[in-house]
Design a protein around this motif. Sequence first.
Motif, PDB file in Angstrom:
ATOM      1  N   LEU A 269       0.820  -1.209   0.000  1.00 54.20           N
ATOM      2  CA  LEU A 269       0.000   0.000   0.000  1.00 54.20           C
ATOM      3  C   LEU A 269       0.858   1.265   0.000  1.00 54.20           C
ATOM      4  O   LEU A 269       0.517   2.253  -0.656  1.00 54.20           O
ATOM      5  CB  LEU A 269      -0.925  -0.011   1.218  1.00 54.20           C
ATOM      6  N   ASP A 270       1.983   1.234   0.714  1.00 51.05           N
ATOM      7  CA  ASP A 270       2.891   2.381   0.701  1.00 51.05           C
ATOM      8  C   ASP A 270       3.517   2.581  -0.676  1.00 51.05           C
ATOM      9  O   ASP A 270       3.695   3.716  -1.131  1.00 51.05           O
ATOM     10  CB  ASP A 270       3.980   2.203   1.758  1.00 51.05           C
ATOM     11  N   ALA A 271       3.873   1.469  -1.347  1.00 48.88           N
ATOM     12  CA  ALA A 271       4.486   1.590  -2.671  1.00 48.88           C
ATOM     13  C   ALA A 271       3.478   2.023  -3.728  1.00 48.88           C
ATOM     14  O   ALA A 271       3.849   2.678  -4.711  1.00 48.88           O
ATOM     15  CB  ALA A 271       5.126   0.262  -3.072  1.00 48.88           C
ATOM     16  N   LEU A 272       2.209   1.692  -3.549  1.00 51.88           N
ATOM     17  CA  LEU A 272       1.191   2.044  -4.535  1.00 51.88           C
ATOM     18  C   LEU A 272       0.733   3.496  -4.436  1.00 51.88           C
ATOM     19  O   LEU A 272      -0.025   3.956  -5.302  1.00 51.88           O
ATOM     20  CB  LEU A 272      -0.022   1.121  -4.384  1.00 51.88           C
ATOM     21  N   LYS A 273       1.161   4.200  -3.401  1.00 53.89           N
ATOM     22  CA  LYS A 273       0.748   5.597  -3.267  1.00 53.89           C
ATOM     23  C   LYS A 273       1.299   6.462  -4.399  1.00 53.89           C
ATOM     24  O   LYS A 273       0.653   7.415  -4.832  1.00 53.89           O
ATOM     25  CB  LYS A 273       1.206   6.144  -1.921  1.00 53.89           C
ATOM     26  N   SER A 274       2.492   6.153  -4.885  1.00 54.14           N
ATOM     27  CA  SER A 274       3.109   6.936  -5.958  1.00 54.14           C
ATOM     28  C   SER A 274       2.789   6.400  -7.341  1.00 54.14           C
ATOM     29  O   SER A 274       3.350   6.879  -8.328  1.00 54.14           O
ATOM     30  CB  SER A 274       4.633   6.962  -5.766  1.00 54.14           C
ATOM     31  N   PHE A 275       1.922   5.402  -7.448  1.00 54.18           N
ATOM     32  CA  PHE A 275       1.586   4.798  -8.732  1.00 54.18           C
ATOM     33  C   PHE A 275       0.450   5.559  -9.402  1.00 54.18           C
ATOM     34  O   PHE A 275      -0.483   6.010  -8.731  1.00 54.18           O
ATOM     35  CB  PHE A 275       1.169   3.333  -8.534  1.00 54.18           C
TER      36      PHE A 275
END
Length: 456
Positions: A269-275
Amino acid sequence: MSCGCKTSGDSAHNCSTKSSDGCASVDTCGNSYKLSVFDWLSGIENPATNRDNGFVEVRFKNDRKAFFRNPERYPLHIGSIVTVESSPGHDIGVVSLTGELVRIQMKKKRCSEDQTLKIYRISNQKDVDTWKSLREKEEAVKRQARSLALSLGLDMKITDVEYQGDGSKITFYYIADSRVDFRQLIKDYAQAFKTKIDMKQIGFRQEAAKVGGLGSCGRELCCSTWLTDFRSVNTNAARYQQLSINPQKLAGQCGKLKCCLNYELDSYLDALKSFPPTNSVLQTEKGRAFCIKIDVFKQRMWFAYADSPVAWYDIDTKTVSREIYNNKNGKVSPPLEELSHPGLLTTKPSVDLIQENSVDRFEKKGRNRKSANRNNGNSNKSGDGRRNQKRPERTEQPAKNTNTHQEKSENTNRNARNDQPAAKKQQNGKPQKNFQKKKNDPNKPRRNTPKPNQNE
């Protein structure tokens, strides 16, 4: 009192979990149970010396725990077997936590101090012998209880049986898909076992924790080793981690979604914030392009044209965000071939220099030799297109007389057959004729052709 390994309360020792090769006295050991707790405040002095701390945590069979007060101030430690208050009679359990940490856990679980039951005494040898004898009878009682439920035709399964410490009550844990009318069953149980009967329904996840087993990872189930609470797991956790929604792969031994799907969910979820959004559409010079899949931690997105969905192009997320912004401003993006140029890659592809990942790396040399020999044989047997090529020089030279006679015969044959190269091999110093070439020679008469008459 402690178990036979004599290590109850020693945090440096672990008797493994309840298994065939674990501790023999797993139910009375302070370190061989999944609900064992490490008291990380044991070596710290309590600053509130005037504050009375008379509460302990006691565990029983399976995953049942409760808090009790110690009014008599018995010297208890982790692994001590105590006789506690119950309804009816008394029960026997093992102390799993003492000290200031008990009060913190009671506050966390919102347990009222006024409603806690009390500890009667430290269990004597008679209490322990009675407790162990009752534990040995539980397996036979479970089999008999299952046969009685089967005879009544009830749609339920008896998973486990637990005797109370004094034998005044038996608790039957069962699972069922729907409501079960076990009024007649309780009468049969009371008549067969001559004691009070208590029925408790559990779920499939609790059953897997009690039974145990091995997961798809090859390790023992988390719920039967260290996991003490069951958090809800839904299919969104699998979608965020880009997993295929396959029930056979995502389900555990209990038939529900695996608990381990929640372990790495926060990182995704943290990595998908910048997607960028996965439903993004790029307006390119060659047409519209849709997102096919993404790689979360590599920050890559694969796009394909609507006309040719077979060809995929991976693009960096920063480039995708820039092109989406340009499309909103009315600018058309370049083709996907230019956006997925290797120069835009953030990481260079790794090269296996020593061919570690190649399974047939030891067979390549042998194959090259065979192919080289096969190519040399084909070159010697070549047709019209290779007539003018020079033959390789011979390494062995025969004797002078033999060589002279051989050269004369070769010149004669070459003059007679201009379109057939002379391919001969030497073995033991003697020339061998190529019968295959003679057979395919169109100038040579066949065997069935009659010979011309010499007299004519």
